[in-house]
Design an enzyme around this catalytic site. Structure first.
Site, short mmCIF file in Angstrom:
data_model
loop_
_atom_site.label_atom_id
_atom_site.label_comp_id
_atom_site.label_asym_id
_atom_site.label_seq_id
_atom_site.Cartn_x
_atom_site.Cartn_y
_atom_site.Cartn_z
N LYS A 173 0.84 -1.19 0.00
CA LYS A 173 0.00 0.00 0.00
C LYS A 173 0.88 1.25 0.00
O LYS A 173 1.79 1.38 0.80
CB LYS A 173 -0.92 -0.01 1.22
CG LYS A 173 -1.90 -1.19 1.21
CD LYS A 173 -2.66 -1.32 2.50
CE LYS A 173 -1.79 -1.82 3.63
NZ LYS A 173 -2.55 -2.15 4.85
N THR A 204 -8.75 8.00 9.57
CA THR A 204 -8.16 6.86 8.87
C THR A 204 -7.93 5.66 9.78
O THR A 204 -7.28 4.69 9.37
CB THR A 204 -6.83 7.27 8.23
OG1 THR A 204 -5.96 7.77 9.25
CG2 THR A 204 -7.05 8.34 7.17
N GLY A 206 -8.17 2.28 11.12
CA GLY A 206 -8.75 1.02 10.67
C GLY A 206 -8.83 0.81 9.18
O GLY A 206 -9.41 -0.18 8.73
N THR A 207 -8.24 1.70 8.39
CA THR A 207 -8.34 1.54 6.94
C THR A 207 -7.62 0.28 6.45
O THR A 207 -8.10 -0.39 5.53
CB THR A 207 -7.79 2.77 6.20
OG1 THR A 207 -6.49 3.08 6.75
CG2 THR A 207 -8.71 3.96 6.38
N GLY A 208 -6.48 -0.05 7.05
CA GLY A 208 -5.76 -1.25 6.64
C GLY A 208 -6.54 -2.52 6.95
O GLY A 208 -6.59 -3.46 6.14
N CYS A 209 -7.16 -2.55 8.13
CA CYS A 209 -8.00 -3.70 8.50
C CYS A 209 -9.15 -3.86 7.52
O CYS A 209 -9.48 -4.97 7.08
CB CYS A 209 -8.57 -3.50 9.91
SG CYS A 209 -7.34 -3.28 11.21
#
Length: 270
Positions: A173, A204, A206-209
């Site tokens: 990412k 932002t 928790g965006t990766g989760c």
């Protein structure tokens, strides 16, 4: 209905971890299940305390899912210690789990470290070797590859390094002010950029989760990896574009929350 399992830690504020995973999987059209690796006292501003599950109990949770409702995909998030990582790897190998997405969560958005130093090697040698795709951000990719990432060429090189070393696809990412919202997918010797527009949203957490869980959901539904990534990026962009703010009048939380599981782009949901 297709099914997906999240193996990760909790977030009582609901924006990351297991709570975000279940929302994202549900909104992307699969039946979501969970096995908890740790109870985490956290919110959008930081991590207060982590209480890990025992490896034995984590294994029993995974058994309970596979023995009753075998998942069509598995997403692995925060796993803080060697024993838990080894248990996950052993159980997934035993059940011949498919469509394994590893989000190598090492540091929270707030900057708090979420995995021990010694567990990083176990993560590499146990889980990454089982993964179909791993979804590191740039700091995580630097740890996994041992490289410094400062631009797009570095992103491509680090993704190749990780993918070739562990035999998995890699979605590296961009973000972190290096490649805007562009992500690079590498697998089987070829790479592809997925371009996106950065959304000016400070929420932002928790965006990766959310992204990795959406990818798992789309893989469970039978989409191939590039299409799953494209659909998941569209879903996440829709969530961020909704500009939800839950922290009105609550001091530092006002501009620091992302409820990414509650909004979906129509194109991303059947």
């Amino acid at each position: 209905m297709k099914t997906a399992l999240s193996i990760a830690g909790t977030d009582p504020s609901g924006g990351a971890g297991i709570q975000a995973d279940l929302k994202a999987m549900t909104m992307n059209g699969v039946y979501a299940m969970s096995a908890i690796t740790a109870l985490v006292a956290q919110n959008t501003t930081g991590v207060k305390r982590i209480v890990e599950m025992t490896p034995e109990f984590l294994g029993q949770q995974i058994d309970a899912v596979f023995e009753d409702i075998p998942p069509d995909a598995v997403k692995i998030g925060m796993v803080a210690s060697c024993g838990l990582i080894e248990t996950i790897a052993e159980r997934l190998h035993y059940y011949r789990a498919k469509n394994i997405v590893v989000d190598p969560v090492m540091v929270a958005t707030s900057g708090d470290r979420l995995i021990s130093e010694e567990a990083v090697d176990t993560l590499k040698n146990a889980l990454l070797l089982l993964a179909d795709v791993v979804t590191p951000n740039i700091p995580e990719a630097e740890i996994l590859s041992g490289m410094t990432v400062r631009g797009k060429k570095d992103i491509e090189a680090a993704a190749r390094c990780i993918g070739d070393a562990y035999g998995c696809a890699v979605l590296l990412k961009g973000g972190h002010n290096i490649s805007d919202a562009d992500d690079f997918l590498y697998g089987k010797g070829t790479g592809q950029w997925f371009c996106g527009t950065r959304i000016d949203n400070p929420n932002t957490h928790g965006t990766g989760c959310t992204l990795s869980s959406a990818i798992a959901a789309n893989l469970a539904k039978g989409f191939d990896l590039p299409v799953s990534v494209q659909r998941s990026k569209a879903y996440l962009s829709g969530a961020l574009g909704a500009m939800l703010d839950l922290g009105r009048g609550r001091g530092p939380m006002q501009h620091n929350f992302n409820l990414t599981g509650e909004f979906a782009v129509e194109a991303a949901v059947d």
